[in-house]
Design an enzyme around this catalytic site. Structure first.
Site, mmCIF file in Angstrom:
data_model
loop_
_atom_site.group_PDB
_atom_site.id
_atom_site.type_symbol
_atom_site.label_atom_id
_atom_site.label_comp_id
_atom_site.label_asym_id
_atom_site.label_seq_id
_atom_site.Cartn_x
_atom_site.Cartn_y
_atom_site.Cartn_z
ATOM 1 N N LYS A 50 1.744 2.710 15.126
ATOM 2 C CA LYS A 50 0.469 2.950 15.812
ATOM 3 C C LYS A 50 0.646 3.217 17.304
ATOM 4 O O LYS A 50 -0.243 3.787 17.935
ATOM 5 C CB LYS A 50 -0.491 1.773 15.581
ATOM 6 C CG LYS A 50 -0.776 1.468 14.116
ATOM 7 C CD LYS A 50 -1.270 2.671 13.347
ATOM 8 C CE LYS A 50 -1.749 2.332 11.939
ATOM 9 N NZ LYS A 50 -0.665 1.985 11.025
ATOM 10 N N TYR A 264 -4.667 -3.178 -2.494
ATOM 11 C CA TYR A 264 -4.166 -3.196 -1.117
ATOM 12 C C TYR A 264 -3.767 -4.608 -0.718
ATOM 13 O O TYR A 264 -4.524 -5.562 -0.921
ATOM 14 C CB TYR A 264 -5.253 -2.676 -0.169
ATOM 15 C CG TYR A 264 -4.858 -2.734 1.288
ATOM 16 C CD1 TYR A 264 -4.131 -1.712 1.864
ATOM 17 C CD2 TYR A 264 -5.214 -3.819 2.076
ATOM 18 C CE1 TYR A 264 -3.759 -1.762 3.198
ATOM 19 C CE2 TYR A 264 -4.849 -3.878 3.419
ATOM 20 C CZ TYR A 264 -4.126 -2.850 3.968
ATOM 21 O OH TYR A 264 -3.753 -2.909 5.288
ATOM 22 N N TYR A 290 2.549 -2.437 3.756
ATOM 23 C CA TYR A 290 2.811 -1.000 3.858
ATOM 24 C C TYR A 290 4.243 -0.644 3.486
ATOM 25 O O TYR A 290 4.505 -0.117 2.404
ATOM 26 C CB TYR A 290 2.517 -0.503 5.280
ATOM 27 C CG TYR A 290 1.062 -0.216 5.534
ATOM 28 C CD1 TYR A 290 0.559 1.069 5.467
ATOM 29 C CD2 TYR A 290 0.177 -1.245 5.846
ATOM 30 C CE1 TYR A 290 -0.782 1.339 5.691
ATOM 31 C CE2 TYR A 290 -1.164 -0.989 6.064
ATOM 32 C CZ TYR A 290 -1.637 0.308 5.988
ATOM 33 O OH TYR A 290 -2.964 0.557 6.204
#
Length: 332
Positions: A50, A264, A290
């Site tokens: 990010k 998720y 992730y």
């Protein structure tokens, strides 16, 4: 591609390394040569992808006179951690809206990224139910802050809008500079596909540099069909913003949704194995939400023979290891 027309804050400190993973390649049979681009080593508290996106997004916020950043993510959001990190460095207030995607998963005294939000000085955290309209929830926070005299700027989840995706179009250009300098030929790039900014940016960057290297996304939350449409839509907007001639083709967006598991952030046996493989063979820490699931997809495709013998396959490591410490029971 010309990035000079967009404001940036200069958060990157040179190129992130591209490293061979010889031990892991051997452990998986030795027929495919694995490499990793270490975006987990990017600057910002505990690193991660990010930072590339926020380099553009926070610059846009500051150019517009913002003094406060609002963003959103899941309970253990790496994006929220890094947004809080750069907000602290810039002297901006940071307010978070956290989505409890797994009911009962939020703990006020939780470890991992949730603990780091506190250390990084986040001004407020508001937890909402899974499935909430997160933009509407952030706009609610923005309205309250405006009423208090603040100048808030909303960064979408994952910083995954065309401005944020510029960071990964630039990453693709950086990668090609590294490959051209070293003479290393890469046949496939495997990336996480979640909020879509990283995946879309890499697809645009590969098109913009005429690299012709397939980008394969491994989903962390959605089905193949749903994710591909989201990535393609964002890639089109990003290509338009960058004036990439010819844009991007639909067939350039490829996702696999087979490694999400029950949902998720919910652990899978394949994710646990992949995290342990990367740690034990290469001393590389993944995260359970992730990169662990993406690595599980990579490992499975190598074992199934998806990549031709002798292929050079690069794994884009987007970081996230602080979340490991909120999942101790999964690994012990």
């Amino acid at each position: 591609m010309n990035f000079t027309k967009f404001p940036r804050r200069g958060y990157l400190q040179g190129q992130t390394p591209v490293e061979p993973m010889k031990n892991l390649s051997k452990a998986l049979g030795g027929e495919v040569n694995l490499f990793v681009k270490r975006d987990d080593l990017l600057p910002g508290a505990s690193g991660g992808n990010k930072t590339r996106k926020l380099d553009f997004c926070i610059a846009d916020a500051m150019e517009k006179g913002a003094d406060t950043i609002i963003t959103c993510g899941a309970i253990q959001s790496n994006h929220c951690r890094l947004t809080a990190s750069w907000a602290a460095k810039e002297g901006l207030e940071c307010h978070l809206v956290l989505e409890e995607r797994v009911k009962g998963s939020y703990k006020e005294d939780g470890s991992g990224n949730n603990f780091l939000f506190e250390l990084l000085g986040v001004k407020s955290k508001r937890v909402v139910e899974g499935g909430s309209d997160m933009m509407a929830e952030m706009e609610k926070t923005a309205a309250e802050l405006k009423a208090a005299g603040k100048k808030p700027y909303i960064v979408p989840g994952g910083a995954s809008n065309p401005i944020g995706a510029l960071g990964y179009a630039a990453c693709a250009q950086e990668l090609m500079e590294q490959l051209n300098t070293t003479g290393l030929s890469i046949d496939y790039v495997v990336v996480p596909s979640g909020s879509a900014g990283t995946h879309a940016g890499m697809v645009v960057g590969m098109a913009g540099t005429n690299a012709n290297i397939p980008v394969i996304g491994i989903n962390v939350s959605r089905t193949k069909e749903a994710q591909e449409e989201i990535v393609f839509g964002l890639a089109q907007k990003t290509a338009e913003l960058l004036d990439v001639k010819g844009g991007v083709a639909r067939e350039d967006v490829v996702c696999y949704g087979d490694y999400v598991g029950p949902g998720y952030s919910l652990p899978t046996d394949a994710m646990v194995e992949a995290v342990k493989l990367f740690a034990g063979e290469e001393a590389i820490l993944l995260d359970p939400v992730y990169t662990g699931k993406v690595a599980a997809g990579l490992v499975d495709h190598v074992r199934k023979g998806t990549f031709p013998k002798g292929s050079n396959v690069l794994f884009l490591h987007t970081g996230g290891s602080p979340a490991l410490y909120a999942y101790l029971d999964t690994f012990r």
